[in-house]
Motif scaffolding. Structure first.
Motif, PDB file in Angstrom:
ATOM      1  N   TYR A 116      13.195   5.354  -4.689  1.00  0.00           N
ATOM      2  CA  TYR A 116      11.884   4.763  -4.414  1.00  0.00           C
ATOM      3  C   TYR A 116      11.550   4.945  -2.939  1.00  0.00           C
ATOM      4  N   MET A 118       8.848   3.614   0.254  1.00  0.00           N
ATOM      5  CA  MET A 118       7.806   2.749   0.786  1.00  0.00           C
ATOM      6  C   MET A 118       7.173   3.468   1.958  1.00  0.00           C
ATOM      7  N   ASN A 128       4.173   1.356  -2.175  1.00  0.00           N
ATOM      8  CA  ASN A 128       5.398   1.893  -2.775  1.00  0.00           C
ATOM      9  C   ASN A 128       5.072   2.971  -3.810  1.00  0.00           C
ATOM     10  N   ASP A 183      13.006  -0.672  -6.189  1.00  0.00           N
ATOM     11  CA  ASP A 183      11.582  -0.717  -5.908  1.00  0.00           C
ATOM     12  C   ASP A 183      11.214  -2.043  -5.239  1.00  0.00           C
TER      13      ASP A 183
END
Length: 223
Positions: A116, A118, A128, A183
């Motif tokens: 993931y 950001m 995100n 996440d």
């Protein structure tokens, strides 16, 4: 009194009809515009480019920082794509130039250890995106729009371009890329908007299978 959020306002508006001739290109609930509306949170930032950096950190083998000149020195790719904003505007055949995200990783030997990402931007904005969504042909760290450097209002010196997701995921004024093993919700994702934001699935809001867009973009500044 309960605060009415932006997500609440969008849900209350009427859904426009998509032109049948544009089926397959324009997601449901969108209106095609020649404008390029300008929407963002906070003031347009000013930068001293001698101090500006892009920081790559989190779940990577080594944290690194890159100057604007470092990005300009990487192979540049032109992308022509349609873009879609959650506030229901769609702009067709937009032209961008920058560093393809996957090329950025491979050219600089950045080895993500998390699935993931950001994106950190100015005005304390963050959003995100799964790493998988950033590895496609059209995903750019964008430096130019329509053959010219990005304007300040559209994200200069650097913004993300993720055209298959609603445009709040294409963060302006990007200054940090954080790789994560798990996440984590960003700014709008914490404020009633969908975590994934696939425009063609109409993933506008959290918990809303049939959301309704708004037309506030009509009253905003635009190019």
């Amino acid at each position: 009194m309960n605060k009415v959020t932006k997500a609440d306002r969008i849900k209350r508006m009427q859904v426009p009809q998509v032109d049948s001739q544009l089926a397959g290109r324009v997601p449901a609930g969108q209106v095609v515009t020649e404008r390029f509306p300008i929407l963002h949170e906070g003031e347009v930032p000013e930068y001293d480019m001698s101090k500006w950096t892009l920081r790559v950190f989190g779940e990577v083998a080594e944290e690194r920082e890159f100057s604007y000149e470092d990005l300009l020195a990487l192979p540049q790719t032109e992308v022509v794509c349609d873009i879609h904003c959650v506030t229901r505007w769609t702009k067709l055949d937009t032209v961008w130039e920058g560093v393809r995200f996957r090329d950025f990783l491979s050219s600089l030997n950045i080895e993500p250890q998390g699935k993931y990402v950001m994106l950190h931007a100015d005005n304390n904005y963050e959003t995100n995106v799964p790493l998988e969504d950033l590895m496609g042909d059209q995903i750019l760290l964008a430096i130019k729009y329509d053959g010219k450097p990005l304007t300040k209002k559209h994200g200069w010196p650097l913004r993300l371009l993720v055209p298959h997701l609603y445009f709040w995921k294409s963060a302006k004024w990007v200054q940090g890329i954080e790789f994560m093993k798990e996440d984590r919700e960003g700014f709008w994702e914490r404020n009633g908007f969908h975590n994934t934001a696939d425009a063609f699935e109409e993933q506008r809001f959290s918990g809303e299978p049939l959301p309704i867009p708004e037309d506030e973009w009509v009253h905003k500044d635009y190019d």
